[in-house]
Each structure stands twice: as structure tokens, then as C-alpha cells.
Design a protein around this motif. Sequence first.
Motif, short mmCIF file in Angstrom:
data_model
loop_
_atom_site.label_atom_id
_atom_site.label_comp_id
_atom_site.label_asym_id
_atom_site.label_seq_id
_atom_site.Cartn_x
_atom_site.Cartn_y
_atom_site.Cartn_z
N ASP A 90 -18.42 -21.11 -27.96
CA ASP A 90 -18.55 -22.41 -28.85
C ASP A 90 -17.35 -22.51 -29.56
N ALA B 288 -14.06 -23.43 -30.67
CA ALA B 288 -13.01 -24.11 -30.24
C ALA B 288 -11.64 -23.78 -30.53
N PRO C 29 -16.72 -25.75 -25.52
CA PRO C 29 -15.41 -25.87 -26.63
C PRO C 29 -14.31 -24.77 -26.54
N ASP D 34 -12.15 -26.53 -23.94
CA ASP D 34 -11.64 -27.58 -24.48
C ASP D 34 -10.47 -27.39 -25.39
#
Length: 285
Positions: free
Chosen positions: A110, A112, A138, A141
Motif C-alpha cells: 500500500d 506508493a 499502490p 502504481d
Amino acid sequence: MRFSSLPTESVRASFPPLESGPRAVRALAKAAAEAAMAVGRVANAVDRAATLVATALCNERRLLFLGAGTSGRLAVLEATELWPTFRVKADAALAGGQKALVRSVEGAEDDASAGGMAASALRRGDVAVGVTASGVTPYVDGALRMARRRGAATILVTCNPRTKIRAGVVVALATGAEPLAGSTRMNAGTATKIALNAITTTAAAKAGKTWRNRMVEVLATNAKLRDRAKRLVQELGEVTASQATRLLRETASAKEAIVMARLGCGAGEARKRLKRGSIEAAIRP
């Protein structure tokens, strides 16, 4: 986000109980085979990804694989295998760090910003390959956002055709629901591994690192691989076993030895000719 709507979180309808013994085993094998077929359905995207990677290899640029959980471990595996197979140096970044290889690091996917940090040293001409079965991670990403900002080419390998993560090439594998709902180490993992293999193997071929479907960049570091290198030189160089052995004493490279055998030249000339990009190009008049 409604995670329950993700393909990888869905329940596979009409699948036999996993407690049903041989029946379950047969169903699992069938499901894995169906997952493998998903790669063939996106062959054009895989080929575009391979072309990006091949361009980076030819220009000696950096190749970085990134992911979290099962996807991240597959990313690390792919990067690790490229050196002994093709003499290609690749890096990998796994959410949660090295310890996440053997023990789950919950919550790391999670982050990012950690993904962005992992890709922060990329430059124009480099390639980042983000791997996320769910298509919503994330960490991946963030990494691909940073890679784009740095001017690197980007590839996304996912099992969510509806992913919102952006990349220059998206390889979207429609593997559907897992036999064990949510366990992406199963069908998604199988298809992801096949897709990564296809990307890197065809990229290496495009970059001249294979010849006639042989591992001509093999590193002869043990008895089996030394024997393989000798057979490669013997077969592709069209020489005897003793001649192949002699050539491999003159160079540690099976690729160079093959060119030496085909042209009757020394290691220096073979090395110079291989700068043309492949054995095929090297042995042309």
C-alpha cells in the motif's frame, strides 16, 4: 475502492470442493491450463513489451522489475534468472524489501511512495516492468508514475483487464476468479510467470542473445553448463567435440566460440563482429 469487484477476488463458480481429492487436482490443473491460454490472447501486447525491453538491452540500459506479494516475488525471480540465461543484468524491487521474499510483509504493497523511491534512479531509455495481479497495487502504481516522470519506458503486467494503472504497454491477462478465491499465487501467478517469460525470452531473441532457439549466452559455471556450452559450439559452430573444447579454452563465451568456429577467426575478431548485434549478423560476409 470495492476490492470485492476485482476479478482476482471473485469466487470461481462451479469449481469442485478443494477437499474432493483427485477431482480437485484435475480441476486445478485444468484451471491452470486455461490461465496459460490468457497469455496467448494478448500476444501483441507481450510482443510490444518485448520490443521495449529489447531496445533497452541493445542500448545497455537498465531493466527494473517491481511488484508486491506473489507478483513481486515473480518479478524478483524474472530479474534473477536473466543473468545466467542471457547475460542480462536486471534489477528488482519488492515491496517490503528482501525479507518479503520469504515472509509476507503486510501493508508494504500500500506504500506508493516506497514504489516511487524504488524507481527514482531510472532514466530515459531504461524500462520499468510493474507486476500486479490485482491491478490496483499502490506500490506498483507509485513506481510506474515515477518511472514515467523520469522518462523511462513502462510496462504493466496484470490480471485485471480493468486496471487504472497507466503504462506504455499494458499486458492484461484475463485469468478470472481463482479456484481459491483471492489466492493470486494460483492462476494469476501461473499466467504472470508465463507472460514474464515470454516478454524476456522474446526480448533477448530480438536483442541477438539467442540463436536458433539456443542459449548461446550460457554461463558455463558448472559441469552441466560446461557440457551444454561445448555441445552448442559443436552443433552451431559445425565442429568436432575436441575442436569445440579447444575453442572454449580460448574464450569463455560460447557465443564467441561459435563465431570463431564458423569463420575460422580468433576471439578478438569474433568479439568485434558480435558488436553487429547477433551471431547471424556476425557471420555474414
